[in-house]
Design a protein around this motif. Sequence first.
Motif, PDB file in Angstrom:
ATOM      1  N   LYS A  21       0.852  -1.179   0.000  1.00 39.95           N
ATOM      2  CA  LYS A  21       0.000   0.000   0.000  1.00 39.95           C
ATOM      3  C   LYS A  21       0.892   1.234   0.000  1.00 39.95           C
ATOM      4  CE  LYS A  21      -3.665  -2.393   2.349  1.00 39.95           C
ATOM      5  NZ  LYS A  21      -4.416  -2.578   3.568  1.00 39.95           N
ATOM      6  N   LEU A  22       0.523   2.209  -0.784  1.00 40.05           N
ATOM      7  CA  LEU A  22       1.370   3.383  -0.955  1.00 40.05           C
ATOM      8  C   LEU A  22       1.023   4.534  -0.022  1.00 40.05           C
ATOM      9  CD1 LEU A  22       1.528   3.396  -4.848  1.00 40.05           C
ATOM     10  CD2 LEU A  22       3.168   2.423  -3.245  1.00 40.05           C
ATOM     11  N   ALA A  23      -0.017   4.410   0.790  1.00 37.01           N
ATOM     12  CA  ALA A  23      -0.444   5.529   1.637  1.00 37.01           C
ATOM     13  C   ALA A  23       0.603   5.890   2.684  1.00 37.01           C
ATOM     14  CB  ALA A  23      -1.771   5.203   2.315  1.00 37.01           C
ATOM     15  N   LYS A  24       1.194   4.917   3.347  1.00 34.58           N
ATOM     16  CA  LYS A  24       2.151   5.201   4.417  1.00 34.58           C
ATOM     17  C   LYS A  24       3.557   5.494   3.869  1.00 34.58           C
ATOM     18  CE  LYS A  24       3.563   5.493   8.681  1.00 34.58           C
ATOM     19  NZ  LYS A  24       3.397   6.742   9.371  1.00 34.58           N
ATOM     20  N   VAL A  25       4.000   4.707   2.910  1.00 41.75           N
ATOM     21  CA  VAL A  25       5.325   4.891   2.312  1.00 41.75           C
ATOM     22  C   VAL A  25       5.144   4.957   0.794  1.00 41.75           C
ATOM     23  CG1 VAL A  25       7.680   4.002   2.125  1.00 41.75           C
ATOM     24  CG2 VAL A  25       6.372   3.586   4.209  1.00 41.75           C
ATOM     25  N   PRO A  26       4.918   6.162   0.262  1.00 44.57           N
ATOM     26  CA  PRO A  26       4.651   6.264  -1.170  1.00 44.57           C
ATOM     27  C   PRO A  26       5.879   6.084  -2.064  1.00 44.57           C
ATOM     28  CG  PRO A  26       4.592   8.427  -0.145  1.00 44.57           C
ATOM     29  CD  PRO A  26       4.751   7.433   0.960  1.00 44.57           C
ATOM     30  N   PHE A  27       7.073   6.196  -1.502  1.00 42.49           N
ATOM     31  CA  PHE A  27       8.287   6.130  -2.333  1.00 42.49           C
ATOM     32  C   PHE A  27       9.383   5.421  -1.549  1.00 42.49           C
ATOM     33  CE2 PHE A  27      12.225   8.213  -3.955  1.00 42.49           C
ATOM     34  CZ  PHE A  27      12.136   7.807  -5.270  1.00 42.49           C
ATOM     35  N   VAL A  28       9.921   4.355  -2.113  1.00 44.38           N
ATOM     36  CA  VAL A  28      11.032   3.628  -1.501  1.00 44.38           C
ATOM     37  C   VAL A  28      11.978   3.196  -2.621  1.00 44.38           C
ATOM     38  CG1 VAL A  28       9.785   1.419  -1.521  1.00 44.38           C
ATOM     39  CG2 VAL A  28      11.664   1.727   0.054  1.00 44.38           C
ATOM     40  N   GLU A  29      13.282   3.330  -2.354  1.00 42.48           N
ATOM     41  CA  GLU A  29      14.266   2.934  -3.357  1.00 42.48           C
ATOM     42  C   GLU A  29      15.559   2.477  -2.691  1.00 42.48           C
ATOM     43  OE1 GLU A  29      15.254   6.235  -5.906  1.00 42.48           O
ATOM     44  OE2 GLU A  29      15.903   7.483  -4.240  1.00 42.48           O
ATOM     45  N   LEU A  30      16.256   1.640  -3.404  1.00 45.13           N
ATOM     46  CA  LEU A  30      17.610   1.237  -3.038  1.00 45.13           C
ATOM     47  C   LEU A  30      18.511   1.983  -4.008  1.00 45.13           C
ATOM     48  CD1 LEU A  30      17.006  -2.618  -2.710  1.00 45.13           C
ATOM     49  CD2 LEU A  30      17.176  -0.960  -0.851  1.00 45.13           C
ATOM     50  N   ALA A  31      19.077   3.102  -3.560  1.00 47.60           N
ATOM     51  CA  ALA A  31      19.863   3.948  -4.458  1.00 47.60           C
ATOM     52  C   ALA A  31      20.891   4.738  -3.666  1.00 47.60           C
ATOM     53  CB  ALA A  31      18.942   4.910  -5.212  1.00 47.60           C
ATOM     54  N   ASP A  32      21.925   5.162  -4.337  1.00 53.18           N
ATOM     55  CA  ASP A  32      22.961   6.015  -3.738  1.00 53.18           C
ATOM     56  C   ASP A  32      23.594   5.372  -2.504  1.00 53.18           C
ATOM     57  OD1 ASP A  32      22.250   7.924  -5.674  1.00 53.18           O
ATOM     58  OD2 ASP A  32      20.795   8.866  -4.322  1.00 53.18           O
ATOM     59  N   GLY A  33      23.646   4.048  -2.463  1.00 54.11           N
ATOM     60  CA  GLY A  33      24.248   3.357  -1.329  1.00 54.11           C
ATOM     61  C   GLY A  33      23.386   3.376  -0.078  1.00 54.11           C
ATOM     62  N   ARG A  34      22.081   3.615  -0.252  1.00 51.78           N
ATOM     63  CA  ARG A  34      21.170   3.683   0.892  1.00 51.78           C
ATOM     64  C   ARG A  34      19.823   3.077   0.540  1.00 51.78           C
ATOM     65  NH1 ARG A  34      23.089   8.853   0.522  1.00 51.78           N
ATOM     66  NH2 ARG A  34      21.163   9.602  -0.392  1.00 51.78           N
ATOM     67  N   LEU A  35      19.146   2.598   1.562  1.00 50.87           N
ATOM     68  CA  LEU A  35      17.708   2.371   1.489  1.00 50.87           C
ATOM     69  C   LEU A  35      17.116   3.721   1.857  1.00 50.87           C
ATOM     70  CD1 LEU A  35      14.956   0.929   1.598  1.00 50.87           C
ATOM     71  CD2 LEU A  35      15.537   0.248   3.934  1.00 50.87           C
ATOM     72  N   GLN A  36      16.300   4.297   0.998  1.00 45.69           N
ATOM     73  CA  GLN A  36      15.796   5.640   1.248  1.00 45.69           C
ATOM     74  C   GLN A  36      14.395   5.774   0.675  1.00 45.69           C
ATOM     75  OE1 GLN A  36      18.948   7.868  -0.520  1.00 45.69           O
ATOM     76  NE2 GLN A  36      18.267   7.537  -2.604  1.00 45.69           N
ATOM     77  N   GLY A  37      13.660   6.725   1.225  1.00 42.12           N
ATOM     78  CA  GLY A  37      12.319   6.940   0.711  1.00 42.12           C
ATOM     79  C   GLY A  37      11.576   8.016   1.456  1.00 42.12           C
ATOM     80  N   VAL A  38      10.326   8.174   1.078  1.00 41.18           N
ATOM     81  CA  VAL A  38       9.437   9.175   1.654  1.00 41.18           C
ATOM     82  C   VAL A  38       8.358   8.441   2.437  1.00 41.18           C
ATOM     83  CG1 VAL A  38       7.789  11.010   1.110  1.00 41.18           C
ATOM     84  CG2 VAL A  38       9.912  10.809  -0.193  1.00 41.18           C
ATOM     85  N   VAL A  39       8.148   8.886   3.686  1.00 41.46           N
ATOM     86  CA  VAL A  39       7.196   8.254   4.594  1.00 41.46           C
ATOM     87  C   VAL A  39       6.210   9.315   5.065  1.00 41.46           C
ATOM     88  CG1 VAL A  39       6.932   6.936   6.736  1.00 41.46           C
ATOM     89  CG2 VAL A  39       8.988   6.635   5.339  1.00 41.46           C
ATOM     90  N   SER A  40       4.924   9.001   5.004  1.00 37.11           N
ATOM     91  CA  SER A  40       3.903   9.938   5.469  1.00 37.11           C
ATOM     92  C   SER A  40       3.936  10.050   6.978  1.00 37.11           C
ATOM     93  CB  SER A  40       2.513   9.462   5.041  1.00 37.11           C
ATOM     94  OG  SER A  40       2.436   9.384   3.645  1.00 37.11           O
ATOM     95  N   SER A  41       3.608  11.239   7.472  1.00 38.37           N
ATOM     96  CA  SER A  41       3.530  11.468   8.912  1.00 38.37           C
ATOM     97  C   SER A  41       2.294  10.777   9.468  1.00 38.37           C
ATOM     98  CB  SER A  41       3.455  12.968   9.189  1.00 38.37           C
ATOM     99  OG  SER A  41       3.146  13.199  10.541  1.00 38.37           O
ATOM    100  N   GLY A  42       2.404  10.240  10.645  1.00 40.72           N
ATOM    101  CA  GLY A  42       1.253   9.627  11.286  1.00 40.72           C
ATOM    102  C   GLY A  42       0.326  10.639  11.920  1.00 40.72           C
ATOM    103  N   SER A  43       0.827  11.847  12.162  1.00 41.18           N
ATOM    104  CA  SER A  43       0.029  12.846  12.874  1.00 41.18           C
ATOM    105  C   SER A  43      -0.439  14.011  12.008  1.00 41.18           C
ATOM    106  CB  SER A  43       0.839  13.396  14.051  1.00 41.18           C
ATOM    107  OG  SER A  43       2.033  14.000  13.584  1.00 41.18           O
ATOM    108  N   ASP A  44       0.209  14.264  10.893  1.00 39.96           N
ATOM    109  CA  ASP A  44      -0.136  15.407  10.055  1.00 39.96           C
ATOM    110  C   ASP A  44      -0.153  14.963   8.591  1.00 39.96           C
ATOM    111  OD1 ASP A  44      -0.419  17.830   8.733  1.00 39.96           O
ATOM    112  OD2 ASP A  44       1.323  18.771   9.658  1.00 39.96           O
TER     113      ASP A  44
END
Length: 171
Positions: A21-44
């Motif tokens: 489901k993309l609502a909580k973590v809409p973007f995840v990638e293995l790139a630039d030597g990191r696991l990185q991504g965008v995570v939605s706030s639980g409160s805002d």
Amino acid sequence: MSSQWERSSTARVVAPARPRKLAKVPFVELADGRLQGVVSSGSDAARVYVSSVAAGDFAYACSTNNNRPCGGARGGFCNHIRALLGEAVLQYGGARVARYLRVEAEEGEQGEPGPAAIEYAISLTRPPMADRTDAAPVFSRFLRHLAYLEFAPATEPLPEMTWFPANRAAA
């Protein structure tokens, strides 16, 4: 001899290991030597966090899209990083995530490490906090991906992709 996809100007799309489901973590990638991504706030609903874990030394970072530090990432992973790790395992599979991060994690019931096993193996090393300056490129890449959702489905080349060598030869 190289395969057809290696000679084309398009990248092969790897299907997710399991649906997510993309609502909580809409973007995840293995790139630039990191696991990185965008995570939605639980409160805002208007706030997102850019979270990352570096491969090898497991340095982690979590901050808002306007570079304010996450209050939960003190001395260990915050809930945003845990959510990112969980979604990465769904997207890429636990074995691939563990291999990319260079962590030895125990296999679970699925025959590969789960997010809890990967987090536990990382926590044994007492990973350091990382510099938050890498959040901007990750967030920018996420916004660029969102922009493609506004395009109607088509098979014609996209104007901003004309710099690819294959498109020049066809013109």
